[in-house]
Design a protein around this motif. Structure first.
Motif, PDB file in Angstrom:
ATOM      1  N   GLU A   1      -5.771   9.848  -1.431  1.00 61.83           N
ATOM      2  CA  GLU A   1      -4.937   9.814  -2.666  1.00 61.83           C
ATOM      3  C   GLU A   1      -3.737  10.134  -2.363  1.00 61.83           C
ATOM      4  OE1 GLU A   1      -4.267  10.666  -7.644  1.00 61.83           O
ATOM      5  OE2 GLU A   1      -5.568  11.114  -6.798  1.00 61.83           O
TER       6      GLU A   1
ATOM      7  N   ARG B   1      -2.118   6.393  -4.162  1.00 59.79           N
ATOM      8  CA  ARG B   1      -2.841   5.718  -5.312  1.00 59.79           C
ATOM      9  C   ARG B   1      -2.565   5.805  -6.451  1.00 59.79           C
ATOM     10  NH1 ARG B   1      -7.142   2.761  -2.637  1.00 59.79           N
ATOM     11  NH2 ARG B   1      -7.421   1.929  -4.967  1.00 59.79           N
TER      12      ARG B   1
ATOM     13  N   ASP C   1       1.205  -1.094   0.353  1.00 62.36           N
ATOM     14  CA  ASP C   1      -0.166   0.149  -0.574  1.00 62.36           C
ATOM     15  C   ASP C   1       0.972   1.326  -0.476  1.00 62.36           C
ATOM     16  OD1 ASP C   1      -2.518   1.871   0.321  1.00 62.36           O
ATOM     17  OD2 ASP C   1      -2.530   1.197   2.460  1.00 62.36           O
TER      18      ASP C   1
END
Length: 323
Positions: free
Chosen positions: A283, A107, A103
């Protein structure tokens, strides 16, 4: 060191790239020079420690996924997680590797989802991604059908991040080179599509950057330019005094009208803004894979519409144009 032999073989067979194939090994050696980068042995050690796991499947069309959780034991997955952490911070992504959700800070899939509907077919194309970071968008471009994707980025940490991923899919025609745009041969005219995403505001001369990108494109080729922007009502561009959202080396943030004027001045055709979006803290944010400051730390806590310096909060635009 990453293995570039398949790329060099392809370049030698491809007329537009054959001359560059002769000089590229020396450029790679310079870009990954121990004299320049004292942390290089540490990053190389990550590649050397990767556990042997065979992926049962790959997916670059819908996400970046290499293998599945069933391809390895919990012990091997834990070993791989610890090894990949040796390349912290991970900025672009996310990646799914043998059941690991890597992660990243950005994004980048959100940006890809905004861009993808505006791209023509890339089937069979040679594509260049300038300032590609760890190659996330290079892999997505390959997933849409591009025949050969080359990313360039001068950061060797990002180069090694990419090759930890490619270690598990070594035959895909995607590579990331430790270079800047200035290292690409002038007037190459070898790519059908060229992307420059998040680069131009770091350039003292944005028109020169656009012309460098154009020189990489074939006649009729597509330029994709993504940049920070300010509203047209703000003026032609914002020139921060020292930093913008704590970023250094940021020279100007243009308005959309200014970007389109730059395109026209450089002789590009059909310039258009296809997407604009205010960057959210969903984001760009801290994660276990990027634990340093991120967007929430760059905004005014009393007014998140402003940066900590008092400038308009980050807004980004995607522009397309054709040679």
């Amino acid at each position: 060191m990453p293995d570039y032999q398949l790329l060099l073989d392809w370049m030698q067979r491809t007329p537009a790239f054959s001359e560059w194939a002769g000089t590229l090994p020396a450029q790679i050696n310079q870009g990954l020079s121990l004299e320049r980068w004292g942390d290089l042995p540490q990053w190389q050690a990550v590649l050397d420690r990767l556990p042997a796991i065979a992926p049962s499947s790959l997916d670059f069309a819908h996400e970046v996924r290499i293998g599945s959780a069933e391809d390895c034991s919990d012990e091997a997955r834990a070993e791989l997680t610890n090894t990949l952490m040796g390349l912290h911070p991970w900025r672009k992504g996310p990646f799914h590797i043998f059941g690991i959700h890597l992660d990243t800070e950005w994004r980048s899939d959100w940006k890809w989802d905004r861009l993808r509907p505006h791209l023509p077919s890339l089937d069979g194309q040679h594509v260049l991604d300038v300032g590609c970071g760890n190659g996330y968008h290079c892999l997505r471009l390959f997933g849409t059908g591009a025949a050969q994707v080359i990313g360039i980025d001068p950061s060797p940490r990002f180069i090694h991040q990419f090759y930890t991923l490619k270690h598990y899919c070594p035959d895909i025609p995607v590579d990331v080179l430790p270079l800047g745009i200035e290292h690409v041969p002038p007037n190459l005219h070898g790519f059908g599509t060229v992307l420059s995403m998040g680069v131009i505001y770091h350039r003292r001369d944005p028109l020169a950057h656009i012309r460098e990108l154009m020189a990489c494109l074939k006649p009729g080729g597509l330029l994709v330019l993504e940049t920070l922007i300010v509203d047209d009502a703000y003026g032609a561009m914002l020139v921060p005094e020292r930093r913008y959202a704590k970023m250094r080396n940021l020279w100007c943030i243009p308005s959309p009208a200014t970007v389109l004027a730059w395109f026209e001045e450089c002789g590009l055709n059909k310039g258009r803004l296809v997407d604009r979006c205010i960057t959210s803290t969903g984001e760009q944010r801290k994660t276990p894979w990027m634990t340093f400051e991120s967007l929430a730390d760059f905004l005014d806590p009393a007014n998140p519409a402003l940066t900590v310096e008092g400038y308009p909060a980050p807004q980004r635009g995607i522009f397309l144009a054709e040679v």
